[in-house]
Scaffold this motif. Structure first.
Motif, PDB file in Angstrom:
ATOM      1  N   HIS A 218       0.495  -1.431   0.186  1.00 40.38           N
ATOM      2  CA  HIS A 218      -0.035  -0.124  -0.191  1.00 40.38           C
ATOM      3  C   HIS A 218       0.866   1.661  -0.367  1.00 40.38           C
ATOM      4  O   HIS A 218       0.568   2.566  -0.477  1.00 40.38           O
ATOM      5  CB  HIS A 218      -0.723  -0.271   1.254  1.00 40.38           C
ATOM      6  CG  HIS A 218      -0.242  -0.320   2.450  1.00 40.38           C
ATOM      7  ND1 HIS A 218       0.384   1.064   3.135  1.00 40.38           N
ATOM      8  CD2 HIS A 218      -0.215  -0.870   3.369  1.00 40.38           C
ATOM      9  CE1 HIS A 218       1.162   0.380   4.315  1.00 40.38           C
ATOM     10  NE2 HIS A 218       0.625  -0.714   4.739  1.00 40.38           N
ATOM     11  N   TYR A 219       2.226   1.258   1.039  1.00 36.59           N
ATOM     12  CA  TYR A 219       3.192   2.219  -0.163  1.00 36.59           C
ATOM     13  C   TYR A 219       3.420   2.649  -1.350  1.00 36.59           C
ATOM     14  O   TYR A 219       3.729   1.874  -1.992  1.00 36.59           O
ATOM     15  CB  TYR A 219       4.403   2.222   0.538  1.00 36.59           C
ATOM     16  CG  TYR A 219       4.122   1.605   2.531  1.00 36.59           C
ATOM     17  CD1 TYR A 219       3.900   3.592   3.258  1.00 36.59           C
ATOM     18  CD2 TYR A 219       3.508   1.047   3.477  1.00 36.59           C
ATOM     19  CE1 TYR A 219       4.151   3.149   4.915  1.00 36.59           C
ATOM     20  CE2 TYR A 219       4.476   0.991   4.430  1.00 36.59           C
ATOM     21  CZ  TYR A 219       3.914   2.243   5.235  1.00 36.59           C
ATOM     22  OH  TYR A 219       3.761   1.925   6.840  1.00 36.59           O
ATOM     23  N   HIS A 220       3.433   4.334  -1.494  1.00 37.71           N
ATOM     24  CA  HIS A 220       3.825   4.923  -2.299  1.00 37.71           C
ATOM     25  C   HIS A 220       5.290   4.034  -3.267  1.00 37.71           C
ATOM     26  O   HIS A 220       5.271   4.032  -3.712  1.00 37.71           O
ATOM     27  CB  HIS A 220       3.539   5.719  -3.170  1.00 37.71           C
ATOM     28  CG  HIS A 220       1.628   5.604  -3.195  1.00 37.71           C
ATOM     29  ND1 HIS A 220       1.335   6.581  -2.061  1.00 37.71           N
ATOM     30  CD2 HIS A 220       1.021   6.070  -3.899  1.00 37.71           C
ATOM     31  CE1 HIS A 220       0.017   6.656  -2.268  1.00 37.71           C
ATOM     32  NE2 HIS A 220      -0.360   6.364  -3.493  1.00 37.71           N
ATOM     33  N   PHE A 221       6.089   4.926  -2.163  1.00 36.33           N
ATOM     34  CA  PHE A 221       7.278   4.371  -2.095  1.00 36.33           C
ATOM     35  C   PHE A 221       7.761   3.374  -0.720  1.00 36.33           C
ATOM     36  O   PHE A 221       7.508   3.696  -0.325  1.00 36.33           O
ATOM     37  CB  PHE A 221       8.160   5.463  -1.783  1.00 36.33           C
ATOM     38  CG  PHE A 221       7.912   6.966  -2.941  1.00 36.33           C
ATOM     39  CD1 PHE A 221       8.301   6.221  -4.718  1.00 36.33           C
ATOM     40  CD2 PHE A 221       6.813   7.981  -3.240  1.00 36.33           C
ATOM     41  CE1 PHE A 221       8.200   7.419  -5.805  1.00 36.33           C
ATOM     42  CE2 PHE A 221       6.566   8.333  -4.464  1.00 36.33           C
ATOM     43  CZ  PHE A 221       7.522   8.148  -5.084  1.00 36.33           C
ATOM     44  N   GLN A 222       9.100   2.989  -0.963  1.00 31.19           N
ATOM     45  CA  GLN A 222       9.722   1.956  -0.232  1.00 31.19           C
ATOM     46  C   GLN A 222      10.867   2.228  -0.031  1.00 31.19           C
ATOM     47  O   GLN A 222      11.817   2.077  -1.687  1.00 31.19           O
ATOM     48  CB  GLN A 222       9.559   0.097  -0.567  1.00 31.19           C
ATOM     49  CG  GLN A 222       8.483  -0.349  -0.364  1.00 31.19           C
ATOM     50  CD  GLN A 222       7.851  -1.087   0.950  1.00 31.19           C
ATOM     51  OE1 GLN A 222       9.424  -1.765   1.390  1.00 31.19           O
ATOM     52  NE2 GLN A 222       6.864  -1.006   0.926  1.00 31.19           N
ATOM     53  N   ILE A 223      11.688   2.584   0.555  1.00 32.22           N
ATOM     54  CA  ILE A 223      13.238   3.892   0.834  1.00 32.22           C
ATOM     55  C   ILE A 223      14.129   2.964   0.974  1.00 32.22           C
ATOM     56  O   ILE A 223      13.523   2.651   2.511  1.00 32.22           O
ATOM     57  CB  ILE A 223      12.747   5.523   1.325  1.00 32.22           C
ATOM     58  CG1 ILE A 223      11.794   5.880   0.062  1.00 32.22           C
ATOM     59  CG2 ILE A 223      13.981   6.165   1.105  1.00 32.22           C
ATOM     60  CD1 ILE A 223      11.005   7.161   0.841  1.00 32.22           C
TER      61      ILE A 223
END
Length: 751
Positions: free
Chosen positions: A297-302
């Motif tokens: 569900h997160y837009h970005f994994q950093i």
């Protein structure tokens, strides 16, 4: 752009339109869709409803009723909103047009300057994502590449994918530094999300999560156990209180916890082997975080580059991956990817780790035959291990013990090979004898067994590190086929990859980085390349000085050191301090510092020695000082303003020979080809990294001085160096430096 979905998170937009006096203070938001919001206002008797385009301000009364609308009414009301003439009237209909709109219409409303090259870069990156290609972008400081790739990613991942109904997948952003990761999470993404949300581009905030190795997270059990062993009278009170607060106010990210030491962090961080037997697995904050982080569900994994490679290698081995399925990767600070790959694909045998494990494995009460046997095996393993490393150290050529060698050449002789096999056999025997309850110990021994086996293959490059640190020596290796493995694991998968950095090309040529990362093995049609110069006015704000009267670089030649010191003294005086003197090794740095400290008393001199962590802070506080430095100061340090106005590069940063470069040399037919393909590009990339320390903003002014005769007009590398550096005036006259500084700096600079 989001598909036609209603958002009930209306607070931000309601505050905005109240601020503009478009609705009364008593009004509330019901839901939003695209650029329209449904507003509800209770008059005391009835509820009135109107639609407002919160971009243009156009509005229309819809209806009133005695009872407020419910969730069941939303679909019918949405149909009314979509028929309004001002519904969805502002937005472009394609991704490229949307990028233009964001940079040229939305961002300027918040004070951002429109930069044509930044917009073009973002479009280039969007195209790579859209076509599932690999983008390589060499982007100078100041252009705004972070905004460029975030906008491209948001437009692609939200606008394109959700509008056509595909399953949303996160994007990976991999960087080298925690500072950039924090900036992306705390500054860039929230700021962009707010601007796009307020202008109807997105209907829900952009979300992201920072991923790190387990040693960066808190284990609540280990914290409580460790805290209970502490004696408040023997522990620093500030650290004791910080640990006590942590028990009460759980913060699992240890990097965000203030007041505790690195020593404490190592004793309270997560250890995988502890998780195996933990009964609080379901209630564990770390495990809950990991479960949530793995969801799409997160837009970005950093993450950092090592963590990204850890996920790649887990997938390769068929293990549970660290990330959910993703479709695109953005690799910022891409020049650091090679080093991270070497660490993650390499193997390491650590002398002290094996000895420490063996000491832990020795039974306390070795009375039974089994325990006596285990004790003997452990003690024998320590002896074999120490003899093994002694033999490796003995093979190091004496001439390599110079100041800055990090990778020492050695040979795994037949004797060393026998000792290594004895260590391996003993460890494998211990795996059979040790009880199953010692899960952590068994886990660590199995890992070391795998590391040792890697050194029994001929297809590796190996070397010794820390040979002078008693018991701390490490035998390291990387596969000879590293670039091929990276190529197979990263570039041959059906996903878009964006590699960006300020220094991954040499004069617009990506040949060096492509060869090192195995991109030269990829179909050319899959790769898009772009280079962008800095928007800063270097011709007005920067000058290059090249010395032509210094001997050929030789740190052991006292005449050379003296001339460098004399020239550095003159340069420091010409700029009234405010200088960073960059060396390629500590030995000449110490000698030049000694000379300057005897000559200069009116300007603070700071020497960056090994282990000194506060040199940069000391330099900043000095206001006009001179910092003599090497190593990490060549890149990643940001000192904007007049504090740093003169960058003095003592020697061109050619790489120090090591076993890796010696192997690379064998792959070329002659030395000239090797030099042109590897040595010179590598030097120029590091030179650009060093030069990038000077001009960090549009207002910065300063001098780049190079003292290496090989870069002067009569030197072999003059043209290559000039092409690699910013385009500005070049001089060989010291007087020009003084005039430049007087012209560009105000009175406070000289105080």
């Amino acid at each position: 752009m989001d598909s036609l979905r209603r958002s009930y998170n209306t607070d931000v937009i309601v505050k905005k339109i109240k601020r503009l006096d478009w609705i009364p203070d008593t009004a509330t938001g019901v839901f939003m869709i695209k650029d329209c919001i449904l507003i509800q206002n209770y008059t005391g008797k009835t509820y009135t409803y109107k639609a407002i385009n919160f971009i243009s301000g156009e509005q229309q009364y819809l209806f009133h009723r005695k009872n407020p609308v419910t969730h069941d009414d939303s679909k019918k009301i949405t149909m009314k909103l979509m028929k309004l003439p001002f519904f969805n009237m502002e937005y472009p209909k394609s991704g490229i047009e949307m990028i233009d709109y964001i940079f040229t219409v939305i961002f300027p409303m918040y004070g951002y300057t429109v930069r044509k090259e930044q917009v073009n870069l973002s479009k280039h990156m969007f195209k790579a994502m859209e076509e599932e290609k690999i983008s390589m972008s060499d982007i100078a400081v100041g252009l705004g590449k972070t905004h460029a790739y975030l906008v491209a990613a948001i437009v692609h991942n939200i606008f394109i994918r959700e509008s056509i109904g595909t399953r949303p997948m996160p994007m990976i952003i991999s960087t080298s530094s925690i500072e950039l990761q924090r900036a992306i999470i705390r500054d860039y993404i929230p700021e962009i999300s707010k601007m796009l949300y307020e202008n109807g581009i997105i209907t829900n905030p952009i979300t992201c999560v920072l991923r790190k190795g387990k040693e960066n997270y808190l284990c609540e059990n280990r914290l409580k156990d460790y805290f209970n062993t502490l004696d408040p009278s023997k522990k620093r009170m500030s650290e004791y209180k910080a640990l006590k607060r942590l028990i009460k106010d759980i913060e699992i990210d240890l990097d965000e916890v203030k007041g505790i030491s690195n020593y404490d962090k190592r004793r309270i961080c997560v250890k995988t082997t502890n998780c195996f037997k933990c009964r609080k697995h379901k209630s564990c904050s770390y495990q809950n975080f990991m479960t949530n982080a793995r969801k799409p569900h997160y837009h970005f994994q950093i993450c950092n580059h090592n963590y990204f490679f850890a996920d790649i290698l887990k997938r390769k081995k068929g293990l549970i991956p660290l990330f959910p399925e993703y479709k695109a990767v953005i690799i910022d600070e891409a020049h650091k990817l090679i080093g991270a790959a070497g660490q993650m694909y390499g193997a390491f045998i650590k002398q002290n780790e094996i000895n420490s494990l063996m000491k832990k494995a020795i039974p306390q009460n070795a009375k039974t035959k089994m325990k006596k046997n285990i004790a003997k095996i452990c003690k024998d393993t320590i002896a074999y291990n120490n003899l093994f490393f002694k033999e490796l150290i003995h093979q190091i050529p004496k001439n390599l013990y110079i100041d800055d060698t990090e990778k020492f050449e050695t040979i795994i002789t037949s004797r060393a090979n026998v000792l290594m096999k004895k260590v391996l056999a003993n460890l494998e025997e211990l795996l059979k004898l040790l009880p199953d309850k010692d899960k952590k110990l068994l886990f660590d021994i199995r890992r070391i067994v795998e590391e040792i086996k890697a050194f029994m293959h001929c297809n590796i490059i190996y070397w010794i590190e820390n040979p002078n640190a008693k018991g701390q020596t490490v035998l390291s290796s990387i596969p000879k086929t590293l670039s091929q493995e990276i190529s197979k694991d990263l570039w041959c998968i059906d996903r878009s990859m964006l590699l960006t950095s300020g220094t991954i090309a040499v004069d617009g040529d990506f040949h060096y980085i492509k060869k090192k990362l195995g991109l030269n093995l990829v179909n050319r049609n899959k790769i898009l390349e772009i280079s962008k110069s800095s928007p800063f006015n270097f011709r007005e704000n920067c000058m290059i000085y090249m010395a032509n009267n210094i001997p050929f670089p030789n740190g052991d030649n006292e005449k050379y050191i003296k001339r460098v010191a004399e020239e550095t003294y003159k340069l420091i005086k010409a700029s009234a301090g405010h200088a960073l003197v960059l060396f390629t090794s500590y030995k000449p740095l110490r000698k030049v510092y000694k000379y300057l400290s005897e000559q200069i008393t009116d300007i603070p001199l700071i020497e960056m020695s090994r282990g000194k962590s506060n040199a940069v802070l000391e330099f900043k506080k000095s206001k006009k000082g001179v910092l003599l430095a090497t190593g990490s100061m060549w890149e990643g340090v940001n000192i904007p303003g007049d504090i740093l106005s003169h960058l003095i590069i003592v020697k061109l940063p050619f790489p120090i020979p090591d076993p890796i470069s010696e192997y690379e040399k064998t792959l070329y037919d002659d030395m000239e080809e090797y030099k042109n393909s590897i040595l010179i590009p590598k030097m120029l990339i590091k030179l650009r990294q060093g030069a990038g320390r000077l001009i960090r903003s549009e207002m910065d002014t300063g001098i780049i001085s190079i003292l290496d005769v090989r870069a002067s007009r009569k030197g072999n590398y003059h043209d290559a160096v000039i092409n690699a550096l910013p385009k500005c005036k070049v001089t060989k006259e010291l007087g020009e430096i003084e005039r430049f500084i007087i012209e560009k700096k105000d009175k406070s600079y000289f105080e």
